[in-house]
Design an enzyme around this catalytic site. Structure first.
Site, PDB file in Angstrom:
ATOM      1  N   ASP A 335     -77.232  22.316   1.704  1.00 16.37           N
ATOM      2  CA  ASP A 335     -77.520  22.992   0.448  1.00 16.37           C
ATOM      3  C   ASP A 335     -77.633  21.966  -0.680  1.00 16.37           C
ATOM      4  OD1 ASP A 335     -77.579  25.479  -1.227  1.00 16.37           O
ATOM      5  OD2 ASP A 335     -75.726  24.634  -2.017  1.00 16.37           O
ATOM      6  N   GLU A 370     -82.216  21.000   1.832  1.00 18.76           N
ATOM      7  CA  GLU A 370     -82.804  21.732   0.713  1.00 18.76           C
ATOM      8  C   GLU A 370     -83.038  20.665  -0.351  1.00 18.76           C
ATOM      9  OE1 GLU A 370     -81.935  25.696  -1.978  1.00 18.76           O
ATOM     10  OE2 GLU A 370     -80.269  24.337  -1.594  1.00 18.76           O
TER      11      GLU A 370
END
EC number: 3.2.1.196
Length: 658
Positions: A335, A370
């Site tokens: 993330d 990401e």
């Protein structure tokens, strides 16, 4: 209890060796560390860790066994402007705890203090670490090692995936155990996905603001302890064993398990957030701070972890290895991964990136970024080093705008369809580095993408201010799910076109769970705090026809060599040809400005025809005997064509047969 011994600095956390437990905690600036043990009645016993090797404090207790609850009280100076926030009134969770008991509540005892340290004792209410034994029997389990070229990722939430599934026992729904239930294994295999990517399963907390609104953090991107499994997803008393069994069962079916991991920030939030762990252990080491001791907020979550410090690199690497060694995980999606490369500016050769690339165990895993955060130069799509694959939002936005808004040229579409070579064909990276997606947990579902022009996030308690306004969605003239039959048919065609683009493009496709049977969140494009029927998949009313269409596309993907070989398409190698509506190669004008009608010939014998206009049109197929194939024609009744009568927003796939 026997006297505490010196113990060893490694491994980090609480480690049971069959005779006792070694406790080890990093703190560069602490002056004293108390180990706090809690019995079944909540009675606390404090023992000073007797030794420290460099910056590692440690001790060994022969009498302690698995199941023991523990925490730390760390002593040192209170100098917030220098980033020092030691406060022994706060019980601190071991960042390396393998098990966790208890949850964070909205209680003032977790506040650390401002000018002076807060004196409320958080011990009775604070989450505790739990000692675990590493004794799971994996038998002959092996990692499936699905080649990147064959990979189809399915992004799912543990609870949302099965909470409403009628074929799973009620007590098992929404849990780790349900992931390995025969009903789900059968479903995954019929759909054809190879890799199950789970939203965060490591222990997390709900933000105090959400708790005050009667909501909770559903997605899990608010980490509390990155080694420990979230207990609310367990139907039994042993979350880790339940999760391990699910992974083992999935592996037996040939399905990989990829974890979404959050190393960019923690649940301690900003200066006014709760003191739960790292803030009170060694704040300046764990977080990026400015000159006044305030947190650099490059994540949008209040703080940003400093992953340049050697201890941070070592502990992050150790955590990843733990998930692979103890839980047999096949890969990780990071993330806000730009944060992992901050020094504080982003660097492709950041210490953590180098450590991941050099680790022989992690080299066998799928590593996915990401590729952004909200800090300076945070957008880094295409700029991650090997072995990272990256979420490709260029693919997402181009596909949406090409099909739903008539934007971009055929050349733009082709570039994204061909794994975005302009972004990823460098430093030896392969097409699989482009992780293609149309939708993800963050944003509209596929059904909502074609049903809502605007977000509808009122239930989140922020007056619809949260969530992206740049969705490139199209409601086909009617806002909401209920629409006339003609509008519903147009939406169906758009969904089919987008799924075909996703699942037959070069690169690694990721499908959002529920998109294959029409799941809707009723226009909420930021459902991070909706742990309810809005986000739980509705299995009873799923669109079976859409499921069959999606599964057929995935199985079709496996038959096309150009999509399985994971090598860049080169002009003249037979992998791809880009043709116009007359079956001839696109000329420059058609490439840059032509109408959105395109034919893509793959591996010479496969042909994808696209009509991304609002008009019915005829496309002349190239010379050959072209048969429409499932899901565009039946297996027993293939359609032989020389001209495709293409519906508006239509798509079809053909195979050439002798």
């Amino acid at each position: 209890m026997m006297p505490i011994r010196d113990g060893q600095p490694a491994p980090r956390g609480a480690s049971y060796d069959g005779k006792g437990v070694n406790f080890s905690l990093f703190s560069q600036r602490a002056e004293r560390v108390e180990l706090c043990l809690y019995d079944d009645d909540g009675v606390e016993t404090r023992l000073d860790l007797p030794a420290h090797s460099g910056d590692i404090w440690h001790g060994y207790l022969p009498a302690v066994r698995p199941g023991q609850r523990y925490g730390y009280r760390v002593h040192g100076p209170w100098q917030p402007q220098q980033g020092l926030r030691f406060n022994p009134a706060k019980l601190l969770l071991d960042p390396c705890a393998r098990g966790i008991e208890g949850e964070v509540t909205d209680n003032p005892c977790f506040q650390s203090g401002e000018e002076q340290p807060d004196t409320l004792d958080s011990g009775p209410l604070a989450p505790k670490g739990v000692v675990l034994a590493d004794d799971f029997d994996w038998e002959d389990d092996t990692w499936p090692r699905v080649p990147w070229g064959s990979t189809v990722i399915y992004e799912a939430h543990v609870r949302g995936l099965t909470q409403l599934h009628p074929g799973i026992p009620a007590e098992m729904r929404g849990t780790y155990a349900a992931l390995g239930h025969p009903v789900m294994i059968d479903y995954f295999q019929r759909l054809g996905i190879t890799s199950l990517q789970l939203l965060p399963v490591a222990c997390f907390a709900s933000e105090p603001r959400l708790l005050r609104l009667g909501l909770s953090n559903y997605w899990g991107y608010n980490p509390l302890a990155c080694y420990a499994l979230e207990s609310r997803y367990a139907c039994g008393q042993n979350p880790r064993e339940e999760f391990q069994q699910a992974v083992k069962t999935l592996h037996q079916a040939g399905i990989e398990v990829i974890l979404d991991v959050v190393f960019n920030h923690s649940a301690e939030l900003d200066e006014n957030g709760p003191t739960l762990s790292m803030r009170g252990i060694d704040n300046p080491t764990y977080y990026w701070l400015d000159g006044q001791g305030n947190y650099d907020n490059w994540t949008g979550c209040g703080n940003t972890q400093n992953l340049v410090h050697p201890e941070a690199v070592a502990s992050t690497l150790d955590c990843l290895r733990y998930w692979v060694e103890e839980c047999h995980i096949d890969g990780f999606r990071f993330d806000l991964a730009t944060t992992l490369g901050r020094t504080p500016e982003y660097r492709r050769d950041a210490p953590l990136f180098q450590a991941i690339a050099a680790d022989p165990l992690l080299a066998q895993c799928k590593i996915i970024a990401e590729p952004w955060d909200i800090g300076p130069r945070g957008y880094q799509v295409g700029n991650f080093p090997p072995p990272f694959a990256e979420w490709n939002d260029h693919f997402r936005d181009t596909a949406r705008r090409y099909w739903l808004h008539g934007d971009f040229s055929n050349g733009d579409f082709a570039r994204r369809f061909a794994a975005s070579s302009d972004l990823f064909q460098k430093q030896g990276r392969l097409p699989s580095a482009s992780l293609n997606y149309i939708t993800a947990h963050d944003g509209f579902t596929l059904r909502d993408l074609v049903s809502f022009e605007h977000k509808h996030n009122e239930a989140n308690g922020e007056d619809n201010r949260d969530g992206s306004n740049n969705n490139f969605s199209y409601n086909h003239g009617v806002e909401g799910l209920k629409a006339p039959l003609l509008v519903t048919e147009h939406r169906r065609r758009s969904i089919h076109a987008l799924l075909t683009t996703l699942l037959l493009a070069q690169g690694t496709p990721m499908l959002l769970a529920g998109d294959e049977h029409g799941h809707s969140q009723h226009g909420n494009n930021n459902a991070y705090c909706q742990d309810n029927v809005l986000t739980w998949l509705d299995w009873k009313h799923g669109d079976r026809g859409l499921f069959s269409f999606t599964a057929a596309l995935i199985h079709l993907r496996r038959r096309i060599p150009a999509l399985q070989q994971d090598r860049w398409w080169q002009e003249g190698d037979g992998s791809v040809e880009w043709l116009n509506g007359q079956g001839r190669q696109l000329n420059r004008l058609e490439w840059e400005q032509g109408v959105h009608r395109l034919q893509i010939r793959l591996s010479k014998q496969w042909l994808i025809t696209l009509n991304a206009t609002e008009e019915v049109c005829d496309l002349v197929l190239p010379p050959g005997k072209w048969h429409a194939v499932p899901p565009f024609a039946g297996e027993d009744n293939p359609i032989l064509l020389t001209v495709w009568h293409g519906a508006a927003q239509g798509v079809c796939v053909f195979q050439e047969k002798s």
